[in-house]
Design a protein around this motif. Structure first.
Motif, PDB file in Angstrom:
ATOM      1  N   ALA A  41     -28.348  -3.862  14.121  1.00 32.65           N
ATOM      2  CA  ALA A  41     -27.841  -3.701  12.581  1.00 32.65           C
ATOM      3  C   ALA A  41     -27.494  -5.089  11.736  1.00 32.65           C
ATOM      4  O   ALA A  41     -27.406  -4.931  10.830  1.00 32.65           O
ATOM      5  N   GLU A  42     -27.308  -5.830  12.845  1.00 29.16           N
ATOM      6  CA  GLU A  42     -26.881  -7.553  12.081  1.00 29.16           C
ATOM      7  C   GLU A  42     -27.626  -7.755  11.363  1.00 29.16           C
ATOM      8  O   GLU A  42     -27.672  -8.638  10.664  1.00 29.16           O
ATOM      9  N   GLU A  43     -29.183  -8.013  12.401  1.00 25.11           N
ATOM     10  CA  GLU A  43     -30.592  -8.413  11.615  1.00 25.11           C
ATOM     11  C   GLU A  43     -30.633  -7.701  10.414  1.00 25.11           C
ATOM     12  O   GLU A  43     -31.626  -8.461   9.325  1.00 25.11           O
ATOM     13  N   ARG A  44     -30.498  -6.541   9.794  1.00 23.50           N
ATOM     14  CA  ARG A  44     -31.286  -5.313   9.578  1.00 23.50           C
ATOM     15  C   ARG A  44     -30.137  -5.721   8.119  1.00 23.50           C
ATOM     16  O   ARG A  44     -30.556  -6.128   7.253  1.00 23.50           O
ATOM     17  N   PHE A  45     -29.229  -6.286   9.027  1.00 23.46           N
ATOM     18  CA  PHE A  45     -27.662  -6.587   7.487  1.00 23.46           C
ATOM     19  C   PHE A  45     -28.632  -7.588   6.937  1.00 23.46           C
ATOM     20  O   PHE A  45     -28.658  -7.885   5.423  1.00 23.46           O
ATOM     21  N   LYS A  46     -28.588  -8.589   7.556  1.00 25.87           N
ATOM     22  CA  LYS A  46     -28.665 -10.180   6.611  1.00 25.87           C
ATOM     23  C   LYS A  46     -30.446  -9.826   5.744  1.00 25.87           C
ATOM     24  O   LYS A  46     -30.516 -10.562   4.530  1.00 25.87           O
ATOM     25  N   GLU A  47     -31.256  -9.256   6.665  1.00 22.33           N
ATOM     26  CA  GLU A  47     -32.300  -8.458   5.427  1.00 22.33           C
ATOM     27  C   GLU A  47     -32.421  -8.240   4.344  1.00 22.33           C
ATOM     28  O   GLU A  47     -32.807  -8.617   3.395  1.00 22.33           O
ATOM     29  N   ALA A  48     -31.339  -7.674   4.170  1.00 14.09           N
ATOM     30  CA  ALA A  48     -31.345  -6.531   3.449  1.00 14.09           C
ATOM     31  C   ALA A  48     -29.813  -7.213   2.220  1.00 14.09           C
ATOM     32  O   ALA A  48     -30.638  -7.389   0.830  1.00 14.09           O
ATOM     33  N   ALA A  49     -29.090  -8.122   2.383  1.00 13.32           N
ATOM     34  CA  ALA A  49     -28.781  -8.983   1.820  1.00 13.32           C
ATOM     35  C   ALA A  49     -30.256 -10.187   1.203  1.00 13.32           C
ATOM     36  O   ALA A  49     -29.500 -10.659   0.054  1.00 13.32           O
ATOM     37  N   GLU A  50     -30.108 -10.875   1.773  1.00 10.51           N
ATOM     38  CA  GLU A  50     -31.425 -11.262   2.040  1.00 10.51           C
ATOM     39  C   GLU A  50     -32.158 -10.999   0.711  1.00 10.51           C
ATOM     40  O   GLU A  50     -32.741 -11.629  -0.076  1.00 10.51           O
ATOM     41  N   ALA A  51     -33.430  -9.643   1.035  1.00  8.95           N
ATOM     42  CA  ALA A  51     -33.732  -9.238   0.254  1.00  8.95           C
ATOM     43  C   ALA A  51     -32.885  -8.903  -1.761  1.00  8.95           C
ATOM     44  O   ALA A  51     -33.251  -8.914  -2.992  1.00  8.95           O
ATOM     45  N   TYR A  52     -31.273  -8.958  -1.294  1.00  7.12           N
ATOM     46  CA  TYR A  52     -30.529  -8.391  -2.491  1.00  7.12           C
ATOM     47  C   TYR A  52     -30.199  -9.917  -2.761  1.00  7.12           C
ATOM     48  O   TYR A  52     -30.652  -9.682  -4.478  1.00  7.12           O
ATOM     49  N   GLU A  53     -30.448 -10.836  -2.333  1.00  7.70           N
ATOM     50  CA  GLU A  53     -30.423 -12.199  -3.179  1.00  7.70           C
ATOM     51  C   GLU A  53     -30.856 -12.477  -4.780  1.00  7.70           C
ATOM     52  O   GLU A  53     -31.067 -12.636  -4.994  1.00  7.70           O
ATOM     53  N   VAL A  54     -32.563 -11.535  -3.345  1.00  5.67           N
ATOM     54  CA  VAL A  54     -33.409 -12.305  -4.763  1.00  5.67           C
ATOM     55  C   VAL A  54     -34.213 -11.404  -5.604  1.00  5.67           C
ATOM     56  O   VAL A  54     -33.754 -11.603  -6.773  1.00  5.67           O
ATOM     57  N   LEU A  55     -33.642  -9.897  -5.402  1.00  6.36           N
ATOM     58  CA  LEU A  55     -33.994  -9.441  -6.788  1.00  6.36           C
ATOM     59  C   LEU A  55     -33.057  -8.632  -7.131  1.00  6.36           C
ATOM     60  O   LEU A  55     -33.093  -8.209  -9.054  1.00  6.36           O
ATOM     61  N   SER A  56     -31.891  -9.443  -7.137  1.00 10.95           N
ATOM     62  CA  SER A  56     -30.973  -9.354  -7.808  1.00 10.95           C
ATOM     63  C   SER A  56     -30.633 -10.634  -9.360  1.00 10.95           C
ATOM     64  O   SER A  56     -30.065 -10.730 -10.378  1.00 10.95           O
ATOM     65  N   ASP A  57     -31.333 -10.961  -9.006  1.00 10.61           N
ATOM     66  CA  ASP A  57     -31.388 -12.188  -9.843  1.00 10.61           C
ATOM     67  C   ASP A  57     -33.224 -12.112 -10.070  1.00 10.61           C
ATOM     68  O   ASP A  57     -33.967 -12.866  -9.526  1.00 10.61           O
ATOM     69  N   ALA A  58     -33.021 -12.605 -11.943  1.00 14.60           N
ATOM     70  CA  ALA A  58     -34.432 -11.921 -12.337  1.00 14.60           C
ATOM     71  C   ALA A  58     -35.615 -13.196 -12.294  1.00 14.60           C
ATOM     72  O   ALA A  58     -36.525 -12.709 -12.332  1.00 14.60           O
ATOM     73  N   GLU A  59     -34.960 -14.237 -12.015  1.00 13.02           N
ATOM     74  CA  GLU A  59     -35.960 -15.845 -12.002  1.00 13.02           C
ATOM     75  C   GLU A  59     -36.109 -15.795 -11.266  1.00 13.02           C
ATOM     76  O   GLU A  59     -37.618 -15.325 -10.895  1.00 13.02           O
ATOM     77  N   ARG A  60     -35.520 -15.077  -9.612  1.00  9.85           N
ATOM     78  CA  ARG A  60     -36.315 -15.245  -7.812  1.00  9.85           C
ATOM     79  C   ARG A  60     -36.758 -13.656  -8.395  1.00  9.85           C
ATOM     80  O   ARG A  60     -38.219 -13.473  -7.617  1.00  9.85           O
ATOM     81  N   ARG A  61     -37.270 -12.945  -8.942  1.00 12.65           N
ATOM     82  CA  ARG A  61     -37.191 -11.720  -8.563  1.00 12.65           C
ATOM     83  C   ARG A  61     -38.514 -12.084  -9.765  1.00 12.65           C
ATOM     84  O   ARG A  61     -39.954 -10.931  -8.447  1.00 12.65           O
ATOM     85  N   ARG A  62     -38.927 -12.622 -10.671  1.00 15.95           N
ATOM     86  CA  ARG A  62     -40.450 -13.211 -11.070  1.00 15.95           C
ATOM     87  C   ARG A  62     -41.366 -13.449 -10.348  1.00 15.95           C
ATOM     88  O   ARG A  62     -42.483 -13.305  -9.666  1.00 15.95           O
ATOM     89  N   THR A  63     -40.609 -15.041  -9.897  1.00 16.29           N
ATOM     90  CA  THR A  63     -41.051 -15.707  -8.721  1.00 16.29           C
ATOM     91  C   THR A  63     -41.918 -14.608  -7.692  1.00 16.29           C
ATOM     92  O   THR A  63     -42.796 -15.015  -7.186  1.00 16.29           O
ATOM     93  N   TYR A  64     -41.016 -13.770  -6.908  1.00 20.63           N
ATOM     94  CA  TYR A  64     -41.987 -12.736  -5.873  1.00 20.63           C
ATOM     95  C   TYR A  64     -42.306 -12.011  -6.377  1.00 20.63           C
ATOM     96  O   TYR A  64     -43.400 -11.647  -5.494  1.00 20.63           O
ATOM     97  N   ASP A  65     -41.814 -11.813  -7.592  1.00 22.05           N
ATOM     98  CA  ASP A  65     -42.695 -10.734  -7.965  1.00 22.05           C
ATOM     99  C   ASP A  65     -44.828 -11.524  -7.913  1.00 22.05           C
ATOM    100  O   ASP A  65     -45.706 -10.319  -7.716  1.00 22.05           O
ATOM    101  N   ALA A  66     -44.529 -12.217  -8.650  1.00 23.32           N
ATOM    102  CA  ALA A  66     -45.850 -12.670  -8.867  1.00 23.32           C
ATOM    103  C   ALA A  66     -46.772 -13.812  -7.333  1.00 23.32           C
ATOM    104  O   ALA A  66     -47.690 -14.075  -7.476  1.00 23.32           O
ATOM    105  N   TYR A  67     -45.598 -14.534  -6.951  1.00 22.76           N
ATOM    106  CA  TYR A  67     -46.281 -14.707  -5.791  1.00 22.76           C
ATOM    107  C   TYR A  67     -46.099 -14.670  -4.167  1.00 22.76           C
ATOM    108  O   TYR A  67     -46.212 -15.173  -3.379  1.00 22.76           O
ATOM    109  N   GLY A  68     -45.013 -13.538  -4.242  1.00 18.88           N
ATOM    110  CA  GLY A  68     -44.898 -13.415  -2.544  1.00 18.88           C
ATOM    111  C   GLY A  68     -43.716 -14.299  -2.437  1.00 18.88           C
ATOM    112  O   GLY A  68     -43.408 -15.442  -2.746  1.00 18.88           O
ATOM    113  N   HIS A  69     -43.332 -14.033  -0.905  1.00 21.93           N
ATOM    114  CA  HIS A  69     -42.188 -14.587   0.544  1.00 21.93           C
ATOM    115  C   HIS A  69     -42.522 -16.647  -0.007  1.00 21.93           C
ATOM    116  O   HIS A  69     -41.804 -17.278  -0.137  1.00 21.93           O
ATOM    117  N   GLU A  70     -44.263 -16.679   0.066  1.00 23.04           N
ATOM    118  CA  GLU A  70     -45.146 -18.344  -0.155  1.00 23.04           C
ATOM    119  C   GLU A  70     -44.063 -18.510  -1.175  1.00 23.04           C
ATOM    120  O   GLU A  70     -43.983 -19.927  -1.861  1.00 23.04           O
TER     121      GLU A  70
END
Ligand SMILES: [Zn+2]
Ligand SMILES: [Zn+2]
Length: 373
Positions: A41-70
């Motif tokens: 549960a804790e690992e999955r929680f952190k994973e969800a928080a990380e996903a949220y941290e990226v997708l809730s930030d417009a700039e990060r989300r654009r970067t992720y959409d275009a170039y992924g984790h790399e």
């Protein structure tokens, strides 16, 4: 390789801000280690928080959409370090606000003292006016030897170096939701701010001991058997800075075989022989306030109720008392000898319809009297 962030949150690639926030909120509640016992549960929680941290930030989300984790990593963002997150509690506090929403997190907050339960027994008569009881119980309280500071009297107490005497450590954490300042009790002094050089001989430095305490308990008038009273703060002492527990007093009202309780009324019975019911008599009945006399009129029928006003019980905490209802029981004489039987036979022979009408009064009295005379 981390999982796809959209997949983690369970949203589509074109999900809006609100939908992303909602999805994370739901996951966070589901996966918080305080409510979810699954090992991952804790690992999955952190994973969800990380996903949220990226997708809730417009700039990060654009970067992720275009170039992924790399792309995120080469852009200088390093979610793997978890640096921004602080603890799960930090994320929760930032996301759901102060109190914690009933998850009970907040980890090292000083613990409140435990509650104590005691029982007292009172007589029914005491319920009428209210009463007072002394109760003695064991309680964890401030140590009398060191007055709670944990140091052997006369020995020095030094200020805690770790927290500078504040008893609290302030941590500044960066979270996906902004900077947060958080206070936690000092792990060296336990929140006291001071450290005794020579621990108290009686309490070993904790500042608290188990001791016997006697308290006077006010039992309010009108209390019912089994009711509990709560005396706030009279329970075990808490850790430094935390409140004491409460004292719960359960009141037992002793059975009184003379009375039945019916709300604010008391019900009792009185027995007389059938002959006295015919002739009329005076009976003495017990009340909570002493004995009272009742005039039983000639010809009174079994089951007749008398009402004695104001000798019942008050409502809880009230003053005005209810009534006592006295129910008349008529005992039919048995084991008659010859002479008695003759007398009753003579009476029986004289009874007329008028004698058997269920009513009271002089007329009946006179006739029954004559029959016995
Ligand atoms: Zn002590
Ligand atoms: Zn400290």
């Amino acid at each position: 390789m981390p999982r796809d962030y959209y997949e983690v949150l369970g949203v589509s690639r074109d999900a809006g801000e609100t939908e992303i926030k909602k999805a994370f909120r739901r996951l966070a509640r589901e996966l918080h280690p305080d409510v979810n016992q699954e090992p991952d549960a804790e690992e999955r929680f952190k994973e969800a928080a990380e996903a949220y941290e990226v997708l809730s930030d417009a700039e990060r989300r654009r970067t992720y959409d275009a170039y992924g984790h790399e792309g995120l990593r080469s852009g200088g963002y390093d979610p793997g370090a978890g640096a921004g997150f602080g603890s799960i509690d930090d994320i929760f506090q930032a996301f759901f606000g102060g109190g914690g929403g009933g998850f009970g997190f907040g980890g090292r907050r000083a613990a409140a003292g435990g509650d104590i339960g005691v029982e007292v027994e009172v007589e029914l008569a005491e319920v009428a006016a209210g009463t007072r009881r002394e109760v003695t119980y064991d309680v964890v309280d401030s140590c009398e030897h060191c007055h709670g500071n944990g140091a052997e009297p006369g020995t020095p107490i030094s200020t805690c170096e770790r927290c500078g005497g504040a008893g609290e450590l302030r941590q500044v954490t960066r979270t996906p939701f902004g900077q947060m300042v958080r206070g936690t009790p000092c792990d060296v002094c336990g929140g006291a701010g001071k450290i005794p050089q020579t621990p108290c001989e009686v309490c070993g430095g904790s500042g608290r001991t188990r001791q016997s305490r006697t308290s006077a308990i006010e039992v309010p008038a009108g209390i019912e058997d089994g009711q509990r009273m709560r005396i706030a703060g009279a329970g075990h002492a808490g850790e430094p800075g935390a409140p004491a527990g409460d004292l719960y007093v359960e009141v037992r009202v002793a059975e009184d075989e003379r009375f039945e309780r019916d709300g604010t009324d008391l019900v009792s019975t009185v027995s007389i022989p059938a002959t006295e019911a015919m002739l009329g008599t005076t009976v003495t009945v017990p009340t909570l306030d002493g004995e009272e006399e009742i005039e039983v009129a000639p010809g009174t029928q079994p089951g007749h109720h008398y009402v004695l006003r104001g000798v019942g019980l008050p409502r809880l905490g009230g003053r005005r008392r209810g009534n006592q209802r006295v129910i008349l029981e008529v005992v039919v004489p048995t084991n008659l000898d010859g002479e008695q039987r003759e007398l009753v036979e003579r009476l029986d022979g004289t009874l007329e319809e008028d004698n058997l009408a269920p009513r009271q009064g002089e007329g009946l009295f006179g006739r029954v009297r004559r029959a016995f005379g």
